[in-house]
Design a protein around this motif. Structure first.
Motif, mmCIF file in Angstrom:
data_model
loop_
_atom_site.group_PDB
_atom_site.id
_atom_site.type_symbol
_atom_site.label_atom_id
_atom_site.label_comp_id
_atom_site.label_asym_id
_atom_site.label_seq_id
_atom_site.Cartn_x
_atom_site.Cartn_y
_atom_site.Cartn_z
ATOM 1 N N GLY A 113 0.638 -1.098 -0.121
ATOM 2 C CA GLY A 113 0.358 0.089 -0.032
ATOM 3 C C GLY A 113 1.117 1.264 0.286
ATOM 4 O O GLY A 113 0.742 1.869 1.022
ATOM 5 N N TYR A 114 1.715 1.828 -1.134
ATOM 6 C CA TYR A 114 2.452 2.307 -1.173
ATOM 7 C C TYR A 114 1.803 3.102 -2.177
ATOM 8 O O TYR A 114 2.270 4.935 -2.414
ATOM 9 N N SER A 115 1.513 3.236 -3.182
ATOM 10 C CA SER A 115 1.276 3.871 -4.539
ATOM 11 C C SER A 115 -0.020 4.848 -3.834
ATOM 12 O O SER A 115 -1.001 4.811 -3.097
ATOM 13 N N GLU A 116 0.255 6.143 -4.577
ATOM 14 C CA GLU A 116 -0.388 7.175 -4.083
ATOM 15 C C GLU A 116 -0.935 7.868 -5.890
ATOM 16 O O GLU A 116 -0.561 8.096 -6.316
ATOM 17 N N SER A 126 6.168 11.321 0.821
ATOM 18 C CA SER A 126 4.067 10.930 1.137
ATOM 19 C C SER A 126 2.948 11.613 0.756
ATOM 20 O O SER A 126 3.466 12.240 1.599
ATOM 21 N N THR A 128 -0.368 10.714 1.919
ATOM 22 C CA THR A 128 -1.001 10.830 3.494
ATOM 23 C C THR A 128 -0.312 10.730 4.666
ATOM 24 O O THR A 128 1.030 10.535 4.988
ATOM 25 N N LYS A 144 -4.379 4.880 -1.364
ATOM 26 C CA LYS A 144 -3.746 4.167 -1.595
ATOM 27 C C LYS A 144 -4.571 3.630 -3.177
ATOM 28 O O LYS A 144 -4.914 3.437 -3.127
ATOM 29 N N THR A 147 -3.476 -1.561 -5.450
ATOM 30 C CA THR A 147 -3.261 -1.609 -4.004
ATOM 31 C C THR A 147 -3.896 -3.500 -4.678
ATOM 32 O O THR A 147 -4.571 -4.035 -4.149
ATOM 33 N N VAL A 158 2.241 -0.492 4.563
ATOM 34 C CA VAL A 158 1.933 1.238 4.251
ATOM 35 C C VAL A 158 3.028 2.250 4.473
ATOM 36 O O VAL A 158 4.000 2.476 5.260
ATOM 37 N N SER A 203 -8.629 0.749 -4.936
ATOM 38 C CA SER A 203 -8.110 1.851 -4.481
ATOM 39 C C SER A 203 -8.864 1.637 -2.856
ATOM 40 O O SER A 203 -9.367 1.059 -2.437
#
Length: 388
Positions: A113-116, A126, A128, A144, A147, A158, A203
């Motif tokens: 859960g890293y991509s944004e 980030s 987030t 995110k 996922t 995360v 997402s």
């Protein structure tokens, strides 16, 4: 080379792949089969209850899986990345993620859960928000995307930003893991894509998902880092991702050869295997794949061996090496699939065509980090230094 995936198991996955794609359905049966043979603990050391595969061996297994079920391989890849990171640290004497290896053996499934949206910094920043709970833990608030394994993960890695933390009050990137049973998130049913449909990379909206102190694994300043945890994520992600797309290209080459031997030219009365233009296209595809596997094998061999041989450790050079690998392999895979479509003819334009599905699946390689632009920037910086 150790193989955990039998030919019969892979054949069953290939049979289901078209149905998953058509129905935009999660690969639940595939996942159960892979868990049953211990594939999700492939990289866990044997002493800790796993199969002990190296990164190189896992890359080859992922390519075999992808050649049969690309979307399944892509989703499982995100679990393997975390196991690879824990293994990377473990092999270098850092036991901070040994708990993760133990949880994998006990059956936990990990998601990435890293991509944004709009975050081209990826590991370096980030959007987030990471809010401290006063006891060393954090709650996460943000969105995110991509996922993978959304319906099945039980643990989610995360990344968030604590705007002012630590003794100096400077921002810190918080790397941590949250649990499915802990709540504080919503998984959106928004995965309706042209390819990689079975991965169900939906997402995820984080709204209070909590990581206790013992699941906060790194607090790092924003920006570039040579922390082994970051290096482990970057190298494992790029290498294993490349292997998925190499597997797609391997299968496309197989299908092109089959088509050339099956199709007959009305002009000559011979199969297209005797057509010089077709032969050249197929030879080009094979030459590209030969190069791809030389690169994957070379980099994974050095990454595996560098744990015990410091002379093979490239340090910051790993960013250039693995980002470049990901871009070269995914671009080569797109070209190989494109050539296979040209060899195989108009039937590939129908949804029922396996090669047509591979054509859609391989496009996803464009969107995974490192992007083509990011990889070029990484290489330029390694040669010319940072932009002023």
């Amino acid at each position: 080379m150790t193989h955990l995936l039998s030919d019969s198991l892979l054949a069953g996955l290939r049979e289901r792949a078209a149905d998953y794609d058509r129905d935009n359905a999660f690969f639940a049966e595939d996942l159960a089969d892979l868990q049953a043979v211990g594939y999700l603990r492939a990289m866990v050391p044997t002493a800790l209850g796993g199969a002990g595969l190296t990164l190189r061996e896992t890359a080859h297994e992922q390519a075999r899986l992808s050649a049969h079920a690309p979307a399944t391989a892509l989703a499982v890849n995100m679990h393997h990345v975390w196991v690879a990171v824990a293994r990377y640290l473990h092999d270098r004497g850092d036991t901070s993620l040994d708990w993760l290896l133990s949880e994998v053996v006990s059956g936990e499934v990990f998601g990435f859960g890293y991509s944004e949206p709009g975050n081209d910094l990826v590991l370096l920043g980030s959007r987030t928000e990471a809010r401290p709970d006063g006891s060393g833990g954090y709650s996460f608030h943000g969105r995110k995307i991509f996922t993978s394994n959304s319906p099945a993960w039980t643990r989610l890695g995360v990344l968030g930003l604590e705007s002012s933390g630590g003794k100096d009050g400077e921002p810190r990137l918080v790397h941590a893991f949250v649990t499915r049973e802990g709540g504080g998130f919503e998984i959106l049913d928004d995965w309706d894509t042209i390819g990689m449909r079975a991965s169900q990379s939906r997402s995820t909206v984080l709204d209070g998902a909590h990581a206790p102190a013992d699941r906060v694994v790194r607090l790092l300043p924003p920006g570039p880092s040579l922390d082994p945890y970051v290096l482990g994520i970057f190298t494992s992600f790029e290498v294993l991702l490349a292997s998925v797309y190499a597997g797609i290209a391997d299968r496309a080459l197989e299908l092109a050869v089959e088509a050339a031997e099956r199709r007959t030219s009305m002009k000559t009365g011979k199969t297209y295997a005797q057509d010089t233009d077709v032969r050249r296209r197929i030879a080009d595809m094979a030459l590209a794949q030969d190069s791809v596997w030389l690169q994957i094998d070379g980099i994974t061999r050095d990454l595996d061996a560098s744990a015990s041989d410091p002379t093979l450790d490239r340090g910051a050079g790993w960013f250039r090496a693995t980002a470049g690998l990901k871009v070269r392999v995914t671009e080569a895979a797109r070209e190989v699939v494109d050539q296979a479509v040209r060899v195989s003819g108009g039937s590939t334009y129908f949804n029922r065509s396996e090669l047509g599905r591979l054509y859609r699946d391989v496009l996803a390689g464009i969107f995974h980090p490192s992007s083509d632009d990011a990889a070029h920037a990484t290489v330029a910086q390694s040669l010319l230094g940072p932009l002023e």
